[in-house]
Design a protein around this motif. Structure first.
Motif, PDB file in Angstrom:
ATOM      1  N   LEU A  37       0.669  -1.358   0.037  1.00  0.00           N
ATOM      2  CA  LEU A  37      -0.017   0.093   0.141  1.00  0.00           C
ATOM      3  C   LEU A  37       0.875   1.337  -0.108  1.00  0.00           C
ATOM      4  N   MET A  38       1.839   1.406   0.943  1.00  0.00           N
ATOM      5  CA  MET A  38       2.642   2.737   1.026  1.00  0.00           C
ATOM      6  C   MET A  38       3.475   2.699  -0.336  1.00  0.00           C
ATOM      7  N   GLU A  40       2.516   1.772  -3.367  1.00  0.00           N
ATOM      8  CA  GLU A  40       1.792   2.361  -4.346  1.00  0.00           C
ATOM      9  C   GLU A  40       1.182   3.818  -3.894  1.00  0.00           C
ATOM     10  N   TRP A  41       0.904   4.251  -2.719  1.00  0.00           N
ATOM     11  CA  TRP A  41       0.512   5.484  -2.379  1.00  0.00           C
ATOM     12  C   TRP A  41       1.659   6.524  -2.697  1.00  0.00           C
ATOM     13  N   SER A  42       3.246   6.249  -2.295  1.00  0.00           N
ATOM     14  CA  SER A  42       4.110   7.015  -2.373  1.00  0.00           C
ATOM     15  C   SER A  42       4.723   6.979  -3.690  1.00  0.00           C
ATOM     16  N   LEU A 121      -8.406   1.759   5.623  1.00  0.00           N
ATOM     17  CA  LEU A 121      -7.434   1.879   4.688  1.00  0.00           C
ATOM     18  C   LEU A 121      -7.519   3.188   3.832  1.00  0.00           C
ATOM     19  N   ASP A 122      -8.857   3.476   3.356  1.00  0.00           N
ATOM     20  CA  ASP A 122      -8.888   4.804   2.379  1.00  0.00           C
ATOM     21  C   ASP A 122      -8.479   5.811   3.066  1.00  0.00           C
ATOM     22  N   LEU A 124      -6.232   5.795   5.688  1.00  0.00           N
ATOM     23  CA  LEU A 124      -4.719   5.945   5.928  1.00  0.00           C
ATOM     24  C   LEU A 124      -4.065   6.294   4.499  1.00  0.00           C
ATOM     25  N   GLU A 125      -4.782   5.967   3.449  1.00  0.00           N
ATOM     26  CA  GLU A 125      -4.456   6.505   2.133  1.00  0.00           C
ATOM     27  C   GLU A 125      -4.321   8.075   2.031  1.00  0.00           C
ATOM     28  N   LYS A 126      -5.498   8.651   2.373  1.00  0.00           N
ATOM     29  CA  LYS A 126      -5.592  10.112   2.508  1.00  0.00           C
ATOM     30  C   LYS A 126      -4.490  10.732   3.340  1.00  0.00           C
ATOM     31  N   CYS A 128      -1.488   9.362   4.392  1.00  0.00           N
ATOM     32  CA  CYS A 128      -0.138   9.119   3.968  1.00  0.00           C
ATOM     33  C   CYS A 128       0.065  10.122   2.563  1.00  0.00           C
ATOM     34  N   LYS A 129      -0.825  10.291   1.809  1.00  0.00           N
ATOM     35  CA  LYS A 129      -0.694  11.493   0.654  1.00  0.00           C
ATOM     36  C   LYS A 129      -0.813  12.616   1.270  1.00  0.00           C
TER      37      LYS A 129
END
Length: 145
Positions: A37-38, A40-42, A121-122, A124-126, A128-129
């Protein structure tokens, strides 16, 4: 003279670290999922920072005191008791995001949680971004587009 951060990027294999350090299968699976996940997001490959932090990307910081160093944009550590999540909540919007993150404890520099299923997780994605965006706007960062 400026002091440097002791936690620096290393050449240690992230997979080897997880397979040797994480003793519970569920935590090992959560660790590998969080890496996916990280990454993909980063947009960055996972790297070891110091002996136990898995980080994605990097940036340089320097404080007025002269203290400076490099740090990962986002990261985590699968510590024995719980995960430590290295992201930052800088503004009111991020504080609102935290209200919906899930089951965690907050400390000065990180978020602690027991298992990935405890987090949305949605959200968490926000978070992280948002962390990457904040760092991009406020620090020397190869993450600039």
């Amino acid at each position: 003279m400026a002091t440097k951060n002791k936690t620096a990027e290393t050449e240690v294999s992230v997979d080897d670290f997880i397979n040797s350090f994480v003793d519970k299968e569920a935590k090992r699976q959560d660790s590998f999922r969080l890496i996916e996940l990280m990454q993909e997001w980063s947009g960055f490959e996972p790297k070891m920072w110091g002996p136990t932090i898995i980080g994605f990307g990097s940036y340089h910081y320097k404080y007025a005191s002269g203290y400076e160093g490099d740090a990962p944009l986002i990261g985590f550590s699968p510590r024995k008791a719980e995960f430590s999540l290295y992201v930052s909540a800088q503004g009111n919007e991020d504080e609102d995001i935290l209200d919906h993150l899930g089951k965690f404890k907050m400390a000065k520099a990180c978020i602690y949680f027991k298992k990935l299923a405890d987090l949305n997780l949605d959200v968490l994605e926000k978070l992280c971004k948002s962390t990457i965006k904040y760092i991009n706007e406020n620090h020397e960062c190869p993450c600039r587009n």
